[in-house]
Design a protein around this motif. Structure first.
Motif, PDB file in Angstrom:
ATOM      1  N   ASP A  52       0.902  -1.211   0.062  1.00 23.15           N
ATOM      2  CA  ASP A  52       0.002   0.149  -0.019  1.00 23.15           C
ATOM      3  C   ASP A  52       0.749   1.283   0.020  1.00 23.15           C
ATOM      4  OD1 ASP A  52      -1.571   2.201   0.316  1.00 23.15           O
ATOM      5  OD2 ASP A  52      -2.512   1.231   2.214  1.00 23.15           O
ATOM      6  N   PRO A  53       0.902   2.101  -1.047  1.00 23.03           N
ATOM      7  CA  PRO A  53       1.765   3.346  -1.074  1.00 23.03           C
ATOM      8  C   PRO A  53       0.973   4.678  -0.154  1.00 23.03           C
ATOM      9  CG  PRO A  53       0.506   2.980  -3.087  1.00 23.03           C
ATOM     10  CD  PRO A  53       0.149   1.914  -2.416  1.00 23.03           C
ATOM     11  N   ALA A  54      -0.342   4.228  -0.156  1.00 26.58           N
ATOM     12  CA  ALA A  54      -0.983   5.555   0.425  1.00 26.58           C
ATOM     13  C   ALA A  54      -1.152   5.451   1.882  1.00 26.58           C
ATOM     14  CB  ALA A  54      -2.384   5.555  -0.050  1.00 26.58           C
ATOM     15  N   THR A  55      -1.296   4.397   2.625  1.00 23.21           N
ATOM     16  CA  THR A  55      -1.228   4.134   3.889  1.00 23.21           C
ATOM     17  C   THR A  55      -0.368   3.042   4.364  1.00 23.21           C
ATOM     18  OG1 THR A  55      -3.311   2.958   3.948  1.00 23.21           O
ATOM     19  CG2 THR A  55      -3.296   5.401   4.558  1.00 23.21           C
ATOM     20  N   PRO A  56       1.185   3.000   4.020  1.00 29.25           N
ATOM     21  CA  PRO A  56       1.878   1.908   4.046  1.00 29.25           C
ATOM     22  C   PRO A  56       1.756   1.050   5.526  1.00 29.25           C
ATOM     23  CG  PRO A  56       3.037   3.784   4.147  1.00 29.25           C
ATOM     24  CD  PRO A  56       1.757   4.167   3.902  1.00 29.25           C
ATOM     25  N   PRO A  57       2.293   0.109   5.566  1.00 28.94           N
ATOM     26  CA  PRO A  57       2.257  -0.615   7.011  1.00 28.94           C
ATOM     27  C   PRO A  57       2.622   0.159   8.230  1.00 28.94           C
ATOM     28  CG  PRO A  57       2.938  -2.091   5.279  1.00 28.94           C
ATOM     29  CD  PRO A  57       2.945  -0.802   4.705  1.00 28.94           C
ATOM     30  N   SER A  58       3.643   1.011   7.896  1.00 32.12           N
ATOM     31  CA  SER A  58       4.388   1.887   9.198  1.00 32.12           C
ATOM     32  C   SER A  58       3.063   2.646   9.649  1.00 32.12           C
ATOM     33  CB  SER A  58       5.373   2.805   8.606  1.00 32.12           C
ATOM     34  OG  SER A  58       5.114   3.464   7.600  1.00 32.12           O
ATOM     35  N   HIS A  59       2.172   3.080   8.892  1.00 31.84           N
ATOM     36  CA  HIS A  59       0.888   3.878   9.447  1.00 31.84           C
ATOM     37  C   HIS A  59       0.258   3.005  10.378  1.00 31.84           C
ATOM     38  CE1 HIS A  59       0.655   7.869   6.844  1.00 31.84           C
ATOM     39  NE2 HIS A  59       2.113   7.199   6.506  1.00 31.84           N
ATOM     40  N   LEU A  60      -0.185   1.946  10.131  1.00 36.48           N
ATOM     41  CA  LEU A  60      -0.805   1.073  10.744  1.00 36.48           C
ATOM     42  C   LEU A  60      -0.184   0.668  12.000  1.00 36.48           C
ATOM     43  CD1 LEU A  60      -3.783   0.456   9.737  1.00 36.48           C
ATOM     44  CD2 LEU A  60      -1.919   0.971   7.819  1.00 36.48           C
ATOM     45  N   ARG A  61       1.175   0.164  11.888  1.00 41.80           N
ATOM     46  CA  ARG A  61       2.105  -0.042  13.122  1.00 41.80           C
ATOM     47  C   ARG A  61       2.224   1.147  14.104  1.00 41.80           C
ATOM     48  NH1 ARG A  61       6.506  -1.124  10.169  1.00 41.80           N
ATOM     49  NH2 ARG A  61       5.571  -2.793   9.379  1.00 41.80           N
ATOM     50  N   GLU A  62       1.985   2.172  13.612  1.00 43.57           N
ATOM     51  CA  GLU A  62       2.072   3.595  14.415  1.00 43.57           C
ATOM     52  C   GLU A  62       0.752   3.521  15.351  1.00 43.57           C
ATOM     53  OE1 GLU A  62       2.736   8.299  14.114  1.00 43.57           O
ATOM     54  OE2 GLU A  62       1.424   7.293  12.682  1.00 43.57           O
ATOM     55  N   ILE A  63      -0.327   2.899  14.813  1.00 42.61           N
ATOM     56  CA  ILE A  63      -1.566   2.843  15.417  1.00 42.61           C
ATOM     57  C   ILE A  63      -1.558   1.687  16.587  1.00 42.61           C
ATOM     58  CG2 ILE A  63      -4.108   2.634  15.534  1.00 42.61           C
ATOM     59  CD1 ILE A  63      -3.959   3.823  12.591  1.00 42.61           C
ATOM     60  N   ALA A  64      -0.790   0.542  16.129  1.00 43.18           N
ATOM     61  CA  ALA A  64      -0.949  -0.595  16.954  1.00 43.18           C
ATOM     62  C   ALA A  64       0.069  -0.281  17.979  1.00 43.18           C
ATOM     63  CB  ALA A  64      -0.320  -1.866  16.000  1.00 43.18           C
ATOM     64  N   ASP A  65       0.934   0.361  17.948  1.00 43.18           N
ATOM     65  CA  ASP A  65       1.950   0.673  18.961  1.00 43.18           C
ATOM     66  C   ASP A  65       1.329   1.714  20.038  1.00 43.18           C
ATOM     67  OD1 ASP A  65       4.004  -0.829  17.755  1.00 43.18           O
ATOM     68  OD2 ASP A  65       5.172   0.887  17.098  1.00 43.18           O
ATOM     69  N   ALA A  66       0.428   2.430  19.421  1.00 43.34           N
ATOM     70  CA  ALA A  66      -0.387   3.347  20.697  1.00 43.34           C
ATOM     71  C   ALA A  66      -1.351   2.741  21.225  1.00 43.34           C
ATOM     72  CB  ALA A  66      -0.318   4.627  19.914  1.00 43.34           C
ATOM     73  N   VAL A  67      -2.397   1.885  20.521  1.00 41.68           N
ATOM     74  CA  VAL A  67      -3.532   1.537  21.082  1.00 41.68           C
ATOM     75  C   VAL A  67      -3.247   0.395  21.748  1.00 41.68           C
ATOM     76  CG1 VAL A  67      -5.787   0.894  20.476  1.00 41.68           C
ATOM     77  CG2 VAL A  67      -4.809   2.436  19.252  1.00 41.68           C
TER      78      VAL A  67
END
Length: 381
Positions: free
Chosen positions: A207-222
């Motif tokens: 995914d170029p629009a919301t790459p895995p790093s964006h989801l990982r950022e959420i996972a690390d915070a929630v």
């Protein structure tokens, strides 16, 4: 299934039993509820699935939002839709902008959200300026220039879904631009640690629009959240890899296969399940998953009947069809579910009347052998 044009409400489609737990599905910018075509029919087996269209997309009225709209505005529209359907608390899954709506609801209206899945989305969308520029372009020239690049933004090379690209092309430019305004203003990073609902993040690895790093950022915070990455998927993972996304959502929303496997072990015993698992091959794996997910994860977990009652019904059905090997297994299960040998005998006597004496005769022989083995086994065996 009902497909509802709803005036000042979001257009939506409801599928599945009205008595089932509600699950709302949110779309990505530029798409319609067709984004969920590969998953909604499967999810509706265990849920009351309600998928909805963004304003100006699909069948939703364009004037539900205007310039300067926010994700909070979209979240309010989703709550209004839920209220109109008599839905209080619900599970929610959303893609991209639809995922942002889910994050907002989980952070600001947690009393409404049972469980949350955020797919190919972000707590922020790379700053305001790119979305402001896209909104300006669409308001000036319409959607043709943006829709022309949809395949590159949404899918891996060589893959497309013409229906979704057409939805993009035919969306209302003003409503689309207002959704861009909402993405430009969205930044939930500071609120992520306050989210307490069970949360799953699903990333498309390509995914170029919301790459895995964006989801990982959420996972690390929630707190307590989980992250799944889907190989070979770009931004619209539910359209490109529906089976993989479906498996992730089932595991999160239904507890499959974990819940089914737990009940299966409780009823049949660890030794039996371990033997079945050890004999599993790639050829039988899908059948084993089906058994754990459907029979044990849905039917045996339904609280309408007690497990004692389910054992009696199961033994009767097995006698009727002559499945004696399965009957032996379920005589043992009946003992685990609290039936006495006398009660098992009474069930088999009942089958003599309605299933036939020869069938009951064979069943009594099987049950007598199993009960004798149970009595002879040392405690705890």
């Amino acid at each position: 299934m009902t497909d509802q044009p709803t005036g000042k409400l979001l257009h939506h489609r409801a599928e599945g039993p009205e008595s089932a737990p509600p699950l709302l599905l949110g779309p990505s910018l530029g798409t319609s509820l067709a984004l969920w075509d590969g998953l909604a029919p499967e999810l509706s087996a265990a849920h009351r699935v309600v998928r909805w269209d963004l304003p100006g997309h699909g069948g939703s009225p364009a004037d539900l939002i205007g310039p300067g709209a926010t994700v909070a505005d979209l979240a309010d529209l989703v709550l209004a839709l839920a209220d109109s359907l008599g839905i209080g608390r619900f599970a929610y899954a959303g893609v991209s902008l639809g995922g942002a709506v889910g994050l907002h609801l989980a952070a600001h209206r947690p009393e409404r959200i049972e469980r949350l899945a955020v797919i190919c989305s972000s707590a922020h969308f790379n700053g305001a300026r790119p979305w402001e520029e896209r909104a300006e372009l669409v308001r000036r020239e319409g959607l043709a220039p943006v829709a022309a690049s949809a395949d590159d933004r949404w899918f891996t090379p060589g893959f497309t879904v013409p229906r979704l690209v057409e939805d993009h092309r035919t969306a209302d430019p003003g409503a689309y631009a207002a959704c861009c305004d909402a993405l430009a203003a969205f930044d939930l990073r500071e609120r992520l640690p306050s989210i307490t609902v069970p949360t799953l993040l699903v990333a498309g690895r390509e995914d170029p629009a919301t790459p895995p790093s964006h989801l990982r950022e959420i996972a690390d915070a929630v707190p307590g959240s989980a992250l799944a990455e889907i190989p070979g998927a770009s931004h619209l993972a539910p359209a490109e890899r529906p089976e993989a996304v479906l498996a992730a959502l089932r595991g999160h929303f239904d507890g499959y296969p974990g819940r089914g496997m737990e009940v299966r072990r409780q009823v049949l015993g660890d030794a039996h399940v371990d033997r079945a698992q050890s004999r599993q091959t790639p050829f039988t794996a899908r059948f084993q998953d089906f058994i754990s997910r459907y029979a044990w994860g849905e039917v045996w977990t339904d609280p309408t009947l007690a497990r004692r009652e389910r054992s009696m019904i199961t033994m009767t059905a097995l006698v009727a069809h002559g499945h004696l090997d399965e009957l032996a297994m379920h005589v043992r299960a009946a003992r685990r579910n609290g039936l006495t040998p006398e009660e098992i005998g009474a069930v088999l006597l009942q089958t003599a009347v309605y299933c036939g004496v020869p069938a009951a005769n064979s069943a009594f022989a099987v049950a007598q052998r199993v009960l004798a083995e149970e009595d002879a086994a040392p405690d705890g065996a």
